[in-house]
Design an enzyme around this catalytic site. Structure first.
Site, mmCIF file in Angstrom:
data_model
loop_
_atom_site.group_PDB
_atom_site.id
_atom_site.type_symbol
_atom_site.label_atom_id
_atom_site.label_comp_id
_atom_site.label_asym_id
_atom_site.label_seq_id
_atom_site.Cartn_x
_atom_site.Cartn_y
_atom_site.Cartn_z
ATOM 1 N N ASP A 126 -46.553 23.107 60.161
ATOM 2 C CA ASP A 126 -47.809 22.696 59.610
ATOM 3 C C ASP A 126 -48.735 21.852 60.755
ATOM 4 O OD1 ASP A 126 -47.772 23.831 56.993
ATOM 5 O OD2 ASP A 126 -46.849 22.024 56.265
ATOM 6 N N LYS B 243 -53.617 17.922 53.834
ATOM 7 C CA LYS B 243 -54.066 19.560 53.523
ATOM 8 C C LYS B 243 -53.781 19.969 52.175
ATOM 9 C CE LYS B 243 -49.832 21.770 53.595
ATOM 10 N NZ LYS B 243 -49.371 22.069 52.279
HETATM 11 O O1 C5P Z 1 -41.471 23.485 60.132
HETATM 12 P P1 C5P Z 1 -40.943 22.268 59.111
HETATM 13 O O2 C5P Z 1 -39.829 21.361 59.600
HETATM 14 O O3 C5P Z 1 -42.302 21.966 58.450
HETATM 15 O O4 C5P Z 1 -40.339 23.220 57.954
HETATM 16 C C1 C5P Z 1 -39.697 22.675 56.913
HETATM 17 C C2 C5P Z 1 -38.579 23.973 56.532
HETATM 18 O O5 C5P Z 1 -39.500 24.864 55.456
HETATM 19 C C3 C5P Z 1 -37.986 24.673 57.214
HETATM 20 O O6 C5P Z 1 -36.704 23.949 57.719
HETATM 21 C C4 C5P Z 1 -37.824 25.869 56.547
HETATM 22 O O7 C5P Z 1 -36.680 25.750 55.696
HETATM 23 C C5 C5P Z 1 -38.970 25.777 55.706
HETATM 24 N N1 C5P Z 1 -39.989 26.620 56.222
HETATM 25 C C6 C5P Z 1 -40.049 28.146 56.197
HETATM 26 N N2 C5P Z 1 -41.072 28.909 56.927
HETATM 27 C C7 C5P Z 1 -42.178 28.327 57.191
HETATM 28 C C8 C5P Z 1 -42.303 27.018 57.119
HETATM 29 C C9 C5P Z 1 -41.521 26.303 56.748
HETATM 30 O O8 C5P Z 1 -39.031 28.513 55.864
HETATM 31 N N3 C5P Z 1 -43.036 29.140 57.684
#
Ligand code: C5P
Length: 330
Positions: free
Chosen positions: A155, A18
């Site tokens: 994502d 993406k």
């Molecule tokens: O959800 P994912 O594991 O991909 O997110 C990785 C990190 O990115 C989370 O632990 C958080 O620190 C940050 N994040 C966030 N807000 C989001 C997506 C990700 O703070 N909307």
């Protein structure tokens, strides 16, 4: 008795990368994540995942074999977690029941740079979730599928929806957009250094945790335009507005200071607005076609060979010419 599923050919899925055309951070949530307003598109650059049912009599755990780029320890791979989520969500009510769904043997051809802002791991997870359900011949209603995807990562729901989308909340609110007609070319330049998304969000918080209102306005404006559909030439004409429309840019530079001179050098070499995808470090430029992106890729490779772009990380950057996919919903 032989297992009828074992005779079936493996399920094969492409797992596209993406690109964030815009990324506005609205604020920090109570759960520690951030509310976003981001326009995301899928790219031609993709991993390839195949899932084969393991005959029940062989049993054992799900397995994953990775070819191509190094994706880190297999046991931590999100694709395996996605199969476990899918198994949990399907439960015992699958056509071959009444027991749990059989183990799967996964093969992943990893082509999307890892920890690069291109969400390759999340895309693999969406492909694994969807592909596992199909491999078992099971059904999963859209709500449970979406909930399983959201548990896997911010994502992942986007990839289940496919195409271009406005993504809000933590990533769980996905509204499909008509997107871009044609196949805009994209050049991706990924410095050879992994950037941790949590670290970039932490740096964003340390900067005061407030996004720039103009980034949000740009994001809202683009989402409105893509809801009706844009031509390739109209998107490319907006590159100068979109490239700086990422609230994580300054925070990514805090985490990786070399990204700033690297981005400046790319701009000098290409004379095109250079954007950052997600939390980086992948940088992008937009073109009317994949051929133009390929010509730009050659220019970047020449500039790297001539030392006109500073080195960053542990080797040469990955340079990919690809396209934005129109994409169909899964
Ligand atoms: O959800 P994912 O594991 O991909 O997110 C990785 C990190 O990115 C989370 O632990 C958080 O620190 C940050 N994040 C966030 N807000 C989001 C997506 C990700 O703070 N909307």
């Amino acid at each position: 008795m032989t297992d009828p599923l074992a005779r079936l050919a493996p399920v094969v899925r492409l797992a596209p990368a993406k690109l964030n055309l815009t990324l506005a951070v609205i604020g920090r949530r109570r759960d520690g994540f951030h509310d976003l307003h981001t326009v995301m598109v899928q790219l031609g650059l993709a991993d390839r995942l195949s899932l084969a049912v393991v005959p029940v009599e062989r049993g054992g755990a799900d397995t994953l074999h990775v070819d191509g780029l190094d994706a880190g320890p297999v046991a931590d791979n999100l694709a395996l977690r996605a199969v476990a989520e899918a198994r949990q969500a399907v439960g015992r009510g699958w056509p071959g029941g009444p027991g749990p769904t059989p183990s799967l043997s996964l093969r992943l051809d990893k082509r999307i740079p890892v920890a690069a802002g291109l969400a390759g791991g999340s895309s693999d997870a969406a492909a694994a979730l969807d592909g596992a359900v199909e491999a078992w011949g099971a059904e999963l209603d859209p709500e449970r599928r979406h909930a399983a995807a959201a548990r896997l990562g911010s994502d992942v729901p986007f990839f289940l929806a496919g195409g271009a989308a406005l993504v809000q909340g933590r990533g769980e609110r996905v509204d499909r957009l008509r997107g871009v007609a044609g196949s805009p070319g994209v050049l991706l330049v990924t410095p050879a250094v992994a950037v941790s998304t949590p670290q970039v969000f932490a740096a964003f918080a340390a900067r005061g945790g407030r996004g720039n209102g103009s980034v949000r306005m740009t994001s809202e404006h683009l989402a409105g335009e893509l809801a009706g559909g844009l031509r390739t030439s109209d998107l490319v004409a907006r590159a100068g507005v979109l490239a700086p429309a990422n609230d994580l840019l300054a925070a990514a530079v805090d985490v990786l200071p070399g990204l700033l001179p690297f981005r400046r050098a790319l701009f000098r070499v290409l004379r095109q607005p250079v954007g950052l995808s997600g939390s980086g470090p992948t940088l992008w430029t937009l073109y009317s076609s994949e051929d133009e992106a390929a010509a730009a890729a050659a220019t970047v490779r020449d500039a790297l060979a001539a030392g006109a772009i500073p080195s960053l990380g542990s080797g040469e950057p990955a340079v990919h010419a690809t396209t934005i996919l129109e994409g169909a919903a899964r």
